[in-house]
Design an enzyme around this catalytic site. Structure first.
Site, PDB file in Angstrom:
ATOM      1  N   HIS A 212       0.918  -1.690   0.323  1.00 23.31           N
ATOM      2  CA  HIS A 212      -0.519   0.026   0.183  1.00 23.31           C
ATOM      3  C   HIS A 212       1.119   0.621  -0.127  1.00 23.31           C
ATOM      4  CE1 HIS A 212      -3.299  -2.308   1.585  1.00 23.31           C
ATOM      5  NE2 HIS A 212      -2.780  -2.772   0.347  1.00 23.31           N
TER       6      HIS A 212
ATOM      7  N   CYS B 262       2.687  12.221 -14.012  1.00 23.75           N
ATOM      8  CA  CYS B 262       4.392  12.429 -14.413  1.00 23.75           C
ATOM      9  C   CYS B 262       5.262  11.784 -12.736  1.00 23.75           C
ATOM     10  CB  CYS B 262       4.338  14.155 -14.755  1.00 23.75           C
ATOM     11  SG  CYS B 262       5.352  14.723 -13.793  1.00 23.75           S
TER      12      CYS B 262
ATOM     13  N   CYS C 187       1.343  19.441  -9.724  1.00 20.30           N
ATOM     14  CA  CYS C 187       2.682  19.313  -9.599  1.00 20.30           C
ATOM     15  C   CYS C 187       3.217  20.395 -10.340  1.00 20.30           C
ATOM     16  CB  CYS C 187       3.266  18.097 -10.902  1.00 20.30           C
ATOM     17  SG  CYS C 187       4.529  17.602 -11.253  1.00 20.30           S
TER      18      CYS C 187
HETATM   19  P1  NAD Z   1      -6.659  -3.212  10.524  1.00 17.32           P
HETATM   20  O1  NAD Z   1      -6.982  -1.610  11.562  1.00 17.32           O
HETATM   21  O2  NAD Z   1      -7.938  -3.935   9.160  1.00 17.32           O
HETATM   22  O3  NAD Z   1      -6.552  -4.603  11.149  1.00 17.32           O
HETATM   23  C1  NAD Z   1      -5.698  -4.537  12.539  1.00 17.32           C
HETATM   24  C2  NAD Z   1      -6.030  -5.910  13.280  1.00 17.32           C
HETATM   25  O4  NAD Z   1      -4.909  -5.542  14.098  1.00 17.32           O
HETATM   26  C3  NAD Z   1      -7.380  -6.053  13.832  1.00 17.32           C
HETATM   27  O5  NAD Z   1      -8.303  -6.914  13.937  1.00 17.32           O
HETATM   28  C4  NAD Z   1      -6.575  -5.657  15.213  1.00 17.32           C
HETATM   29  O6  NAD Z   1      -7.721  -6.365  16.142  1.00 17.32           O
HETATM   30  C5  NAD Z   1      -5.420  -6.009  15.031  1.00 17.32           C
HETATM   31  N1  NAD Z   1      -4.188  -5.932  16.311  1.00 17.32           N
HETATM   32  C6  NAD Z   1      -3.795  -4.704  16.673  1.00 17.32           C
HETATM   33  N2  NAD Z   1      -3.340  -4.498  18.046  1.00 17.32           N
HETATM   34  C7  NAD Z   1      -3.036  -5.515  18.650  1.00 17.32           C
HETATM   35  C8  NAD Z   1      -2.012  -5.821  18.884  1.00 17.32           C
HETATM   36  N3  NAD Z   1      -1.489  -5.290  19.865  1.00 17.32           N
HETATM   37  N4  NAD Z   1      -1.883  -7.016  19.128  1.00 17.32           N
HETATM   38  C9  NAD Z   1      -2.677  -8.369  18.630  1.00 17.32           C
HETATM   39  N5  NAD Z   1      -3.151  -7.537  16.955  1.00 17.32           N
HETATM   40  C10 NAD Z   1      -4.036  -6.017  17.573  1.00 17.32           C
HETATM   41  O7  NAD Z   1      -5.199  -3.264   9.750  1.00 17.32           O
HETATM   42  P2  NAD Z   1      -4.754  -4.076   8.287  1.00 17.32           P
HETATM   43  O8  NAD Z   1      -5.418  -5.158   8.305  1.00 17.32           O
HETATM   44  O9  NAD Z   1      -3.575  -4.001   7.954  1.00 17.32           O
HETATM   45  O10 NAD Z   1      -5.925  -3.169   6.820  1.00 17.32           O
HETATM   46  C11 NAD Z   1      -6.063  -1.373   7.152  1.00 17.32           C
HETATM   47  C12 NAD Z   1      -5.367  -0.781   5.834  1.00 17.32           C
HETATM   48  O11 NAD Z   1      -5.110   0.530   6.874  1.00 17.32           O
HETATM   49  C13 NAD Z   1      -4.299  -1.748   5.543  1.00 17.32           C
HETATM   50  O12 NAD Z   1      -4.470  -1.519   3.922  1.00 17.32           O
HETATM   51  C14 NAD Z   1      -3.428  -0.662   5.808  1.00 17.32           C
HETATM   52  O13 NAD Z   1      -2.144   0.175   4.941  1.00 17.32           O
HETATM   53  C15 NAD Z   1      -3.617   0.569   6.506  1.00 17.32           C
HETATM   54  N6  NAD Z   1      -3.441   1.115   7.587  1.00 17.32           N
HETATM   55  C16 NAD Z   1      -1.966   1.365   8.048  1.00 17.32           C
HETATM   56  C17 NAD Z   1      -1.626   1.677   9.049  1.00 17.32           C
HETATM   57  C18 NAD Z   1       0.067   1.305   9.431  1.00 17.32           C
HETATM   58  O14 NAD Z   1       0.620   2.086   8.356  1.00 17.32           O
HETATM   59  N7  NAD Z   1       0.706   1.214  10.704  1.00 17.32           N
HETATM   60  C19 NAD Z   1      -2.743   2.642  10.315  1.00 17.32           C
HETATM   61  C20 NAD Z   1      -3.681   1.982   9.880  1.00 17.32           C
HETATM   62  C21 NAD Z   1      -3.942   1.805   8.661  1.00 17.32           C
HETATM   63 ZN    ZN Z   2       3.523  16.128 -13.020  1.00 16.38          ZN
END
Ligand code: NAD
Ligand code: ZN
Length: 250
Positions: free
Chosen positions: A122, A133, A155
């Protein structure tokens, strides 16, 4: 804390020859970055802006940049936690060939895993680029201009919209990353999904592909996921302590 489930995970790691780790937002919550789908998570507070809305509306682009700058201090202050360190340890030992991540926070790289072994499905929120571009722009420069007039950046070369280098809902997946993730998944004999609710596709397809290809599947997540029925081992636990104990990392 030693118990059966942790011993089982360690045993599976010992017996496997090539492991792929797949991570979601859950691995970074212990570093202070909120996830989307935990109770009270970001999702429940504000729906993400999807790609079509970003393209169609200047107000949405403005809002998207506001959110980015509001979140940035948290992202920048975040450091890898015990879960990231345990994964990095497995990479260093040659156990894990690649980390496929949905995260945009760069914490796997910050934990010492070489760039070539981190596959970002992502994208990455540490810089921006022109959607037309491809010209790269630095976040600090955009912030300085945005703070003046809240005009969403365009841009300088082609007037295309400038967006963080992340993949929004509705936006095309990065082809090279998808391809590398597929190759790594097909080569794995053990696939471990960590901290993902496994509802965002196509990313969540990789655990399914691994399993269908004969790999063992482990799902480590606080809450149940939609793919638990496929898994050889499901650990509904905290990531840092569980992985740290299984790998022997503090
Ligand atoms: P999600 O938020 O859908 O799921 C996260 C899961 O992690 C939850 O089911 C939760 O129960 C579990 N969780 C949270 N903390 C935990 C812990 N300490 N121990 C065990 N389990 C724990 O996340 P996803 O599946 O990655 O999908 C969300 C989208 O959002 C992704 O595509 C991502 O790109 C983006 N996102 C990224 C970030 C980041 O870069 N840190 C943060 C938020 C969202
Ligand atoms: Zn451009």
């Amino acid at each position: 804390m030693e118990d059966n489930a942790i011993a089982t995970l360690r045993d599976m790691l010992d017996r496997s020859r090539r492991v792929v780790v797949f991570t979601g937002a859950g691995i970074s919550t212990e570093s202070g970055i909120p996830d989307f789908r935990s109770p009270g998570g970001l999702w429940t507070k504000m729906a993400p802006i999807d790609f079509q809305d970003f393209m169609a509306s200047k107000e949405m682009r403005r809002e998207s940049w506001r959110r980015k700058f509001a979140m940035d201090p948290t992202m920048r202050a975040a450091e890898p936690n015990r879960g990231h360190r345990a994964v990095a340890n497995l990479v260093r030992r040659g156990k894990v060939s690649a980390v496929i991540t949905q995260n945009i926070d760069g914490l796997h790289q910050a934990s010492g895993i070489p760039d070539r072994q981190v596959i970002e499905l992502h994208g990455n929120s540490t810089y921006a680029h022109c959607l037309d571009c491809g010209q790269r722009y630095e976040i600090d420069d955009i912030r300085a201009a945005f703070e003046q007039d809240e005009e969403p950046p365009v841009c300088a070369a082609c007037e295309g919209y400038v967006k963080t280098a992340t993949i929004s809902f509705g936006q095309a997946m990065p082809e090279a990353a998808m391809q590398r993730a597929h190759i790594e998944t097909m080569a794995a004999d053990l696939f471990i999904s960590i901290g993902s609710s496994l509802v965002v596709y196509p990313a969540a397809g990789f655990p399914e592909v691994a399993k269908r290809n004969g790999a063992q599947l482990v799902i480590l997540n606080r809450e149940p996921t939609g793919l638990d029925y496929l898994a050889d081992l499901v650990l509904n636990r905290e990531i840092g302590d569980t992985l740290g104990a299984a790998v022997g990392v503090n």
